[in-house]
Scaffold this active site. Structure first.
Site, PDB file in Angstrom:
ATOM      1  N   ASP A 132       2.477  11.756  91.591  1.00 22.21           N
ATOM      2  CA  ASP A 132       1.298  10.979  91.213  1.00 22.21           C
ATOM      3  C   ASP A 132       1.182   9.799  92.175  1.00 22.21           C
ATOM      4  OD1 ASP A 132      -0.868  10.179  89.598  1.00 22.21           O
ATOM      5  OD2 ASP A 132       0.403   9.122  88.177  1.00 22.21           O
ATOM      6  N   LYS A 166      -1.165  14.991  92.757  1.00 24.00           N
ATOM      7  CA  LYS A 166      -2.434  14.248  92.600  1.00 24.00           C
ATOM      8  C   LYS A 166      -2.565  13.320  93.796  1.00 24.00           C
ATOM      9  CE  LYS A 166      -2.447  13.374  87.624  1.00 24.00           C
ATOM     10  NZ  LYS A 166      -2.228  12.277  86.653  1.00 24.00           N
ATOM     11  N   PHE A 182      -5.258  13.113  83.588  1.00 27.81           N
ATOM     12  CA  PHE A 182      -3.937  13.104  82.980  1.00 27.81           C
ATOM     13  C   PHE A 182      -3.696  14.451  82.305  1.00 27.81           C
ATOM     14  CE2 PHE A 182      -0.505  12.136  80.089  1.00 27.81           C
ATOM     15  CZ  PHE A 182       0.319  11.388  80.910  1.00 27.81           C
ATOM     16  N   GLY A 189      10.487  16.184  82.662  1.00 25.79           N
ATOM     17  CA  GLY A 189       9.224  16.821  83.011  1.00 25.79           C
ATOM     18  C   GLY A 189       9.322  18.118  83.785  1.00 25.79           C
ATOM     19  N   ARG A 213       5.090  18.881  75.733  1.00 25.49           N
ATOM     20  CA  ARG A 213       5.859  19.536  76.798  1.00 25.49           C
ATOM     21  C   ARG A 213       5.944  21.044  76.605  1.00 25.49           C
ATOM     22  NH1 ARG A 213       8.480  15.411  79.702  1.00 25.49           N
ATOM     23  NH2 ARG A 213       9.242  13.654  78.491  1.00 25.49           N
ATOM     24  N   GLU A 235      10.382  18.531  90.946  1.00 25.90           N
ATOM     25  CA  GLU A 235       9.694  17.553  90.110  1.00 25.90           C
ATOM     26  C   GLU A 235       8.480  18.185  89.449  1.00 25.90           C
ATOM     27  OE1 GLU A 235       9.489  15.256  88.229  1.00 25.90           O
ATOM     28  OE2 GLU A 235       9.507  13.274  89.106  1.00 25.90           O
ATOM     29  N   ASP A 236       8.030  17.587  88.374  1.00 25.33           N
ATOM     30  CA  ASP A 236       6.832  18.119  87.719  1.00 25.33           C
ATOM     31  C   ASP A 236       5.561  17.747  88.479  1.00 25.33           C
ATOM     32  OD1 ASP A 236       7.034  15.406  87.057  1.00 25.33           O
ATOM     33  OD2 ASP A 236       6.766  15.690  84.906  1.00 25.33           O
TER      34      ASP A 236
HETATM   35  P1  IMP Z   1       4.713   8.613  90.082  1.00 27.26           P
HETATM   36  O1  IMP Z   1       5.916   7.765  90.268  1.00 27.26           O
HETATM   37  O2  IMP Z   1       3.484   7.783  89.817  1.00 27.26           O
HETATM   38  O3  IMP Z   1       4.489   9.610  91.199  1.00 27.26           O
HETATM   39  O4  IMP Z   1       4.886   9.373  88.709  1.00 27.26           O
HETATM   40  C1  IMP Z   1       5.675  10.456  88.550  1.00 27.26           C
HETATM   41  C2  IMP Z   1       5.978  10.708  87.099  1.00 27.26           C
HETATM   42  O5  IMP Z   1       4.917  10.218  86.249  1.00 27.26           O
HETATM   43  C3  IMP Z   1       6.069  12.176  86.825  1.00 27.26           C
HETATM   44  O6  IMP Z   1       7.372  12.643  86.991  1.00 27.26           O
HETATM   45  C4  IMP Z   1       5.572  12.283  85.396  1.00 27.26           C
HETATM   46  O7  IMP Z   1       6.659  12.126  84.507  1.00 27.26           O
HETATM   47  C5  IMP Z   1       4.623  11.126  85.231  1.00 27.26           C
HETATM   48  N1  IMP Z   1       3.207  11.549  85.355  1.00 27.26           N
HETATM   49  C6  IMP Z   1       2.351  11.276  86.353  1.00 27.26           C
HETATM   50  N2  IMP Z   1       1.139  11.821  86.147  1.00 27.26           N
HETATM   51  C7  IMP Z   1       1.243  12.482  84.974  1.00 27.26           C
HETATM   52  C8  IMP Z   1       0.308  13.281  84.209  1.00 27.26           C
HETATM   53  O8  IMP Z   1      -0.860  13.530  84.554  1.00 27.26           O
HETATM   54  N3  IMP Z   1       0.804  13.798  83.047  1.00 27.26           N
HETATM   55  C9  IMP Z   1       2.079  13.582  82.615  1.00 27.26           C
HETATM   56  N4  IMP Z   1       2.960  12.852  83.292  1.00 27.26           N
HETATM   57  C10 IMP Z   1       2.547  12.301  84.458  1.00 27.26           C
HETATM   58 MG    MG Z   2       6.870  12.026  82.052  1.00 26.26          MG
END
Ligand code: IMP
Ligand code: MG
Length: 178
Positions: free
Chosen positions: A102, A130, A151, A43, A164, A98-99
């Site tokens: 969340d 987020k 999303f 990502g 992507r 990181e991208d």
């Molecule tokens: P977390 O562990 O919930 O913080 O999720 C992190 C990962 O979830 C990121 O590195 C993304 O790969 C994926 N992710 C979370 N939200 C989104 C979104 O809105 N679009 C695409 N990927 C997401």
């Molecule tokens: Mg992803």
């Protein structure tokens, strides 16, 4: 592919300007340090390659592949290391790129794992944040944009491994979550 996008949330110009700002700040903050930037695949790949070209100090790069999402929208909470770093980070000033932050599950796990390797410092830079979705507390030093709970895809972010390559951050039409 672009017909699947409901609307553009952050366009190319805004991304470019913000990435340059972040690169400048990182260059100032890490001057004289041993900057070791870690790209979290896949990502962060697009953001990473732009960001490092805005950094004007000597640095090293490395890549790590993890997966925390299956094919669904929700985080599984399980983080799997698919590719580890090539080098020892002991004594380095590690910056995780990181991208998106969340739930925070992925980064809180990663931070704990990498801090056990004794870097001199360990910080996070994420293009998107987020905050409303956070379930694991994570401190983030460099954040590109705070976004609402939608999303998003593009500029490295995927839905089921697609989108992507879009040059902007867009919101998928609800019909396309299938
Ligand atoms: P977390 O562990 O919930 O913080 O999720 C992190 C990962 O979830 C990121 O590195 C993304 O790969 C994926 N992710 C979370 N939200 C989104 C979104 O809105 N679009 C695409 N990927 C997401
Ligand atoms: Mg992803």
């Amino acid at each position: 592919m672009r017909n699947d996008i409901d609307h553009i949330m952050i366009d190319e110009q805004r991304i470019k300007a913000r990435v340059e700002e972040l690169g400048k700040r990182i260059s100032q903050d890490y001057a004289g340090k041993d900057l070791y930037a870690v790209c979290i695949l896949k990502g962060a790949s697009v953001f990473f390659t732009d960001l490092i070209r805005s950094i004007e100090i000597p640095m090293e790069i490395d890549f790590m592949a993890i997966s925390s999402y299956g094919n669904s929208r929700e985080s599984s909470g399980i983080v799997q290391i698919r590719k580890d770093l090539d080098n020892n980070i002991e004594g380095k000033d590690v910056l995780i790129i990181e991208d998106i932050l969340d739930s925070g599950q992925t980064l809180s796990y990663l931070k704990e794992m990498l801090s056990a390797r004794n870097p001199n410092s360990l910080r996070i830079c994420a293009l998107l944040d987020k905050p409303s979705r956070r379930s694991a507390p994570v401190e983030i030093e460099y954040s590109g944009f705070e976004i609402p709970d939608e999303f998003v895809v593009g500029y490295g972010l995927d839905f089921s491994e697609k989108y992507r390559n879009l040059p902007y951050i867009g919101v998928l039409k609800s019909c396309c979550y299938s």
